[in-house]
Design an enzyme around this catalytic site. Structure first.
Site, PDB file in Angstrom:
ATOM      1  N   GLY A  54       0.848  -1.192   0.000  1.00 16.45           N
ATOM      2  CA  GLY A  54       0.000   0.000   0.000  1.00 16.45           C
ATOM      3  C   GLY A  54       0.878   1.234   0.000  1.00 16.45           C
ATOM      4  O   GLY A  54       2.067   1.150   0.310  1.00 16.45           O
ATOM      5  N   CYS A  81       5.498  -5.926   1.632  1.00 19.94           N
ATOM      6  CA  CYS A  81       5.806  -4.498   1.622  1.00 19.94           C
ATOM      7  C   CYS A  81       5.084  -3.773   2.770  1.00 19.94           C
ATOM      8  O   CYS A  81       5.411  -4.002   3.919  1.00 19.94           O
ATOM      9  CB  CYS A  81       5.474  -3.926   0.248  1.00 19.94           C
ATOM     10  SG  CYS A  81       6.271  -2.358  -0.042  1.00 19.94           S
ATOM     11  N   TYR A  82       4.057  -2.948   2.471  1.00 23.30           N
ATOM     12  CA  TYR A  82       3.343  -2.287   3.574  1.00 23.30           C
ATOM     13  C   TYR A  82       2.805  -3.331   4.551  1.00 23.30           C
ATOM     14  O   TYR A  82       2.798  -3.124   5.768  1.00 23.30           O
ATOM     15  CB  TYR A  82       2.186  -1.444   3.018  1.00 23.30           C
ATOM     16  CG  TYR A  82       1.376  -0.763   4.092  1.00 23.30           C
ATOM     17  CD1 TYR A  82       1.808   0.422   4.664  1.00 23.30           C
ATOM     18  CD2 TYR A  82       0.183  -1.323   4.556  1.00 23.30           C
ATOM     19  CE1 TYR A  82       1.081   1.036   5.668  1.00 23.30           C
ATOM     20  CE2 TYR A  82      -0.561  -0.721   5.562  1.00 23.30           C
ATOM     21  CZ  TYR A  82      -0.098   0.466   6.108  1.00 23.30           C
ATOM     22  OH  TYR A  82      -0.824   1.080   7.105  1.00 23.30           O
ATOM     23  N   HIS A 170       7.993  -7.327  -3.755  1.00 22.03           N
ATOM     24  CA  HIS A 170       6.694  -7.804  -4.257  1.00 22.03           C
ATOM     25  C   HIS A 170       6.838  -9.145  -4.977  1.00 22.03           C
ATOM     26  O   HIS A 170       7.200  -9.174  -6.157  1.00 22.03           O
ATOM     27  CB  HIS A 170       6.100  -6.768  -5.213  1.00 22.03           C
ATOM     28  CG  HIS A 170       5.630  -5.540  -4.526  1.00 22.03           C
ATOM     29  ND1 HIS A 170       4.368  -5.431  -3.981  1.00 22.03           N
ATOM     30  CD2 HIS A 170       6.255  -4.382  -4.238  1.00 22.03           C
ATOM     31  CE1 HIS A 170       4.236  -4.249  -3.409  1.00 22.03           C
ATOM     32  NE2 HIS A 170       5.372  -3.598  -3.549  1.00 22.03           N
ATOM     33  N   GLU A 172       4.556 -10.915  -6.103  1.00 19.84           N
ATOM     34  CA  GLU A 172       3.453 -11.131  -7.049  1.00 19.84           C
ATOM     35  C   GLU A 172       3.730 -10.570  -8.443  1.00 19.84           C
ATOM     36  O   GLU A 172       3.023 -10.889  -9.386  1.00 19.84           O
ATOM     37  CB  GLU A 172       2.152 -10.537  -6.486  1.00 19.84           C
ATOM     38  CG  GLU A 172       2.100  -9.003  -6.390  1.00 19.84           C
ATOM     39  CD  GLU A 172       2.746  -8.444  -5.121  1.00 19.84           C
ATOM     40  OE1 GLU A 172       3.636  -9.112  -4.566  1.00 19.84           O
ATOM     41  OE2 GLU A 172       2.385  -7.331  -4.719  1.00 19.84           O
ATOM     42  N   SER A 224     -22.363 -10.593 -26.234  1.00 19.29           N
ATOM     43  CA  SER A 224     -21.673  -9.455 -26.854  1.00 19.29           C
ATOM     44  C   SER A 224     -20.795  -9.906 -28.008  1.00 19.29           C
ATOM     45  O   SER A 224     -20.334  -9.096 -28.799  1.00 19.29           O
ATOM     46  CB  SER A 224     -20.794  -8.767 -25.814  1.00 19.29           C
ATOM     47  OG  SER A 224     -19.691  -9.601 -25.508  1.00 19.29           O
ATOM     48  N   GLY A 225     -20.555 -11.217 -28.079  1.00 21.74           N
ATOM     49  CA  GLY A 225     -19.622 -11.704 -29.093  1.00 21.74           C
ATOM     50  C   GLY A 225     -18.240 -11.884 -28.494  1.00 21.74           C
ATOM     51  O   GLY A 225     -17.372 -12.496 -29.086  1.00 21.74           O
ATOM     52  N   GLY A 226     -18.019 -11.333 -27.309  1.00 25.69           N
ATOM     53  CA  GLY A 226     -16.741 -11.520 -26.627  1.00 25.69           C
ATOM     54  C   GLY A 226     -16.710 -12.893 -25.959  1.00 25.69           C
ATOM     55  O   GLY A 226     -17.710 -13.609 -25.931  1.00 25.69           O
ATOM     56  N   VAL A 227     -15.555 -13.215 -25.395  1.00 26.44           N
ATOM     57  CA  VAL A 227     -15.387 -14.566 -24.866  1.00 26.44           C
ATOM     58  C   VAL A 227     -16.228 -14.797 -23.605  1.00 26.44           C
ATOM     59  O   VAL A 227     -16.823 -15.879 -23.443  1.00 26.44           O
ATOM     60  CB  VAL A 227     -13.877 -14.877 -24.640  1.00 26.44           C
ATOM     61  CG1 VAL A 227     -13.225 -13.884 -23.732  1.00 26.44           C
ATOM     62  CG2 VAL A 227     -13.665 -16.277 -24.105  1.00 26.44           C
ATOM     63  N   ASP A 228     -16.354 -13.791 -22.736  1.00 28.49           N
ATOM     64  CA  ASP A 228     -17.037 -14.017 -21.456  1.00 28.49           C
ATOM     65  C   ASP A 228     -18.493 -14.433 -21.633  1.00 28.49           C
ATOM     66  O   ASP A 228     -18.947 -15.421 -21.064  1.00 28.49           O
ATOM     67  CB  ASP A 228     -17.000 -12.761 -20.573  1.00 28.49           C
ATOM     68  CG  ASP A 228     -15.598 -12.216 -20.417  1.00 28.49           C
ATOM     69  OD1 ASP A 228     -14.655 -13.011 -20.539  1.00 28.49           O
ATOM     70  OD2 ASP A 228     -15.448 -11.003 -20.207  1.00 28.49           O
ATOM     71  N   SER A 229     -19.232 -13.643 -22.434  1.00 27.29           N
ATOM     72  CA  SER A 229     -20.652 -13.952 -22.545  1.00 27.29           C
ATOM     73  C   SER A 229     -20.868 -15.231 -23.357  1.00 27.29           C
ATOM     74  O   SER A 229     -21.839 -15.959 -23.122  1.00 27.29           O
ATOM     75  CB  SER A 229     -21.430 -12.779 -23.147  1.00 27.29           C
ATOM     76  OG  SER A 229     -20.923 -12.432 -24.404  1.00 27.29           O
ATOM     77  N   THR A 230     -19.963 -15.537 -24.277  1.00 26.72           N
ATOM     78  CA  THR A 230     -20.125 -16.769 -25.052  1.00 26.72           C
ATOM     79  C   THR A 230     -19.899 -17.990 -24.152  1.00 26.72           C
ATOM     80  O   THR A 230     -20.673 -18.959 -24.184  1.00 26.72           O
ATOM     81  CB  THR A 230     -19.123 -16.814 -26.234  1.00 26.72           C
ATOM     82  OG1 THR A 230     -19.225 -15.587 -26.938  1.00 26.72           O
ATOM     83  CG2 THR A 230     -19.428 -17.955 -27.164  1.00 26.72           C
ATOM     84  N   LYS A 369     -10.158 -13.517 -16.445  1.00 28.90           N
ATOM     85  CA  LYS A 369     -10.473 -13.868 -17.830  1.00 28.90           C
ATOM     86  C   LYS A 369      -9.818 -15.180 -18.273  1.00 28.90           C
ATOM     87  O   LYS A 369     -10.423 -15.981 -18.979  1.00 28.90           O
ATOM     88  CB  LYS A 369     -10.059 -12.741 -18.759  1.00 28.90           C
ATOM     89  CG  LYS A 369     -10.775 -12.809 -20.077  1.00 28.90           C
ATOM     90  CD  LYS A 369     -10.533 -11.592 -20.910  1.00 28.90           C
ATOM     91  CE  LYS A 369     -11.716 -11.277 -21.773  1.00 28.90           C
ATOM     92  NZ  LYS A 369     -12.619 -10.276 -21.226  1.00 28.90           N
TER      93      LYS A 369
END
Ligand code: XMP
Length: 513
Positions: A54, A81-82, A170, A172, A224-230, A369
């Site tokens: 942070g 870190c913080y 860090h 990560e 939407s045609g995107g990957v998530d909604s498909t 995603k």
């Protein structure tokens, strides 16, 4: 205690990355804000706790704190870190401002003979990413210092007795060479967790949950045609079969030929019983003269809902509405200095009106995603769909800067189609996170043949990213850029200049609006 990790967020830009790394190690985790009600933290029953970094200093009066009880839950705690300085503060160690801020790459040295569990099997000298201005100067006897860097004598501390661990750098971020190994030591060796988070299990439990949630009711899903909604469509079909009503709206703001092409793919390839609605003129009318990006988003969100509501006239009353909202859309970074500035309306949910008559079904709310893509693969979705670039709900409206018009949409669609075609020809499409073209409301002078031209500028934007939260501009090959610029200027009437966007995120965002 459950097999999952609680990440407490103290405002670091990297908090979501911690979550990603833990998930990559196949352990389920959630991010809670630092000031979360403590009972909720207890009820979560984490098997391990990570305190994020942070921007604050622990000795500042207003710095974000957490109850001491966090170190007494009986599970291991790792401070980053913080988070490390907070542990120090809660354990009565001394933290002081360092002589100089340390930011960027540094070299971690494992202190010989320190028998570190956190640094087990990590090379003696490794690259680490630092970003801090404070350091610990005194610590209790039952803590071991096991690692140091050039500027931090105390870069890693461990207490097996207290089950408390901390690192000044860090782990990560990808720049930290052995970061993943360190996190895996913490999760598996120290906390004894097991890697049971996988998409096959997720699919099974999500299907049960969806069935329980919606019973025998119908669910509208906006494609939407995107990957998530498909992928969501595939999952919902698995869960509730014909109760699913997938709707694909032609907003008139899609890419060239996208509506027709996708309708065909949805029905013939995926065998989805999609309701297609052509609403381009409605969207265009509502957007007339609207310049503000936020207003565009709100108008488009509201028009989507009106359009979806129209479906009820055909299929009867519907109570549930599904959408592919992802975890990064849901977790706002906490702000330690007052409310966080709103950059853009929440991607999926944002444009939608506050009051809706439907209950939301969002099974991907806790996923990243790449996890959704994995579900797609598990459910047998064609690689072409799994690999599709993200496409924003407001479509080309946020890529046409300023007011939208039918003419500008046509111009942008043509330019964008050329760019995408070349992206495939040069085999770049699958290597990048996202690529698109933006139309600027700026004219410049050019010359074609012997004639002067005075037309608009198009910008090509191609970015590499792991999850859209941060992104780097893609160093596209010269030959590709040359060809795209040449073709756009020659083939698209209305554009006489092409620029390439070399802004990373941050400070830029991926979309221009
Ligand atoms: P930004 O522009 O915020 O975008 O860096 C990050 C990712 O989100 C997508 N995006 C959206 N997706 N509705 C969506 O469904 C939106 O309003 C929206 N705005 C941005 C963007 O394409 C990128 O992948």
């Amino acid at each position: 205690m459950k097999n999952r990790v609680l990440i407490l967020d103290f405002g670091s830009q990297y908090t979501k990355l911690i979550a990603r790394r833990v998930r990559e190690l196949k352990v389920y985790c959630e991010i809670f804000p630092f000031n979360e009600d403590f009972q909720k933290i207890r009820d979560f029953r984490p098997g391990a706790v990570i305190l994020s970094g942070g921007p604050s200093s622990v000795y500042e009066k207003k710095s974000p704190k957490v109850d001491k009880e966090i170190l007494q839950l009986g599970v291991p705690v790792l401070g980053i870190c913080y988070g490390l300085q907070l542990i120090a503060n809660l354990s009565n160690m001394k933290v002081e401002g360092a002589a100089s801020r340390e930011y960027g790459l540094s070299r971690l040295e494992i202190i010989e003979g320190s028998s570190s569990r956190l640094l087990r099997d990590i090379i003696q000298h490794s690259r680490v990413w630092m970003s801090h201005g404070d350091k610990i100067t005194q610590f209790p006897e039952d803590f071991n210092v096991t690692g140091r860097t050039e500027n931090s004598e105390i870069a890693v501390i461990e207490s097996d007795k207290r089950r408390v661990y901390g690192v000044q750098f860090h782990p990560e971020v990808v720049h930290t060479e052995e970061g993943k190994k360190l996190l895996s030591n913490f999760l598996f060796d120290i906390a004894g967790l097991s890697p049971d988070w996988n998409m096959e299990n997720f699919i099974k439990s999500a299907i049960d949950r969806i069935r329980r949630e919606v019973g025998t009711e119908k669910v509208i899903l906006g494609l939407s045609g995107g990957v998530d909604s498909t992928v969501l469509a595939m999952l919902l079909r698995e869960a509730i079969g014909d109760q699913l009503i997938p709707v694909f709206v032609d907003t008139g703001l899609l890419r060239k030929n996208e509506f027709v092409d996708l309708m065909e793919k949805f029905t013939k390839q995926l065998h989805l019983n999609v309701v297609g609605i052509e609403a381009g003129p409605v969207f265009l009318e509502k957007l007339r003269h609207v310049r503000s990006p936020e207003r565009k988003r709100k108008i488009i969100g509201a028009t989507f809902i009106d359009t979806f509501s129209g479906v009820e006239d055909k299929v009867g009353k519907v109570n549930y509405f599904a959408q592919g909202t992802l975890y990064p859309d849901v977790i706002e970074s906490v702000s330690v200095n007052g409310p966080a500035a709103k950059i853009k309306s929440h991607h999926n949910v944002g444009g939608l009106p506050e009051k809706m008559n439907w209950k939301l079904v969002e099974p991907f709310r806790e996923l990243f995603k790449d996890e959704v893509r994995e579900i797609g693969r598990e459910l047998g979705l064609d690689p072409e769909f799994v690999g599709r670039h993200p496409f924003p709900g407001p479509g080309l409206a946020v890529r046409i800067l300023g007011a939208v018009s039918a003419k500008k949409i046509r111009i942008l669609q043509e330019a964008d189609a050329i760019m995408v075609e070349e992206l495939h020809r040069f085999n770049i499409y699958d290597d990048v996170w996202q690529a698109f073209t933006v139309l600027l409301p700026v004219k410049s002078v050019g010359v074609m043949g012997d004639l002067r031209t005075y037309e608009n500028v198009a910008v090509v934007r191609i970015v590499e990213s792991i999850d859209g939260m941060t992104a780097d501009w893609y160093p596209a090959p010269n030959e590709f850029l040359k060809r795209v610029a040449n073709r756009i200027v020659n083939e698209v009437k209305g554009i006489n200049r092409v620029a390439y966007d070399i802004t990373s995120k941050p400070p830029g965002t991926i979309e221009w609006e």
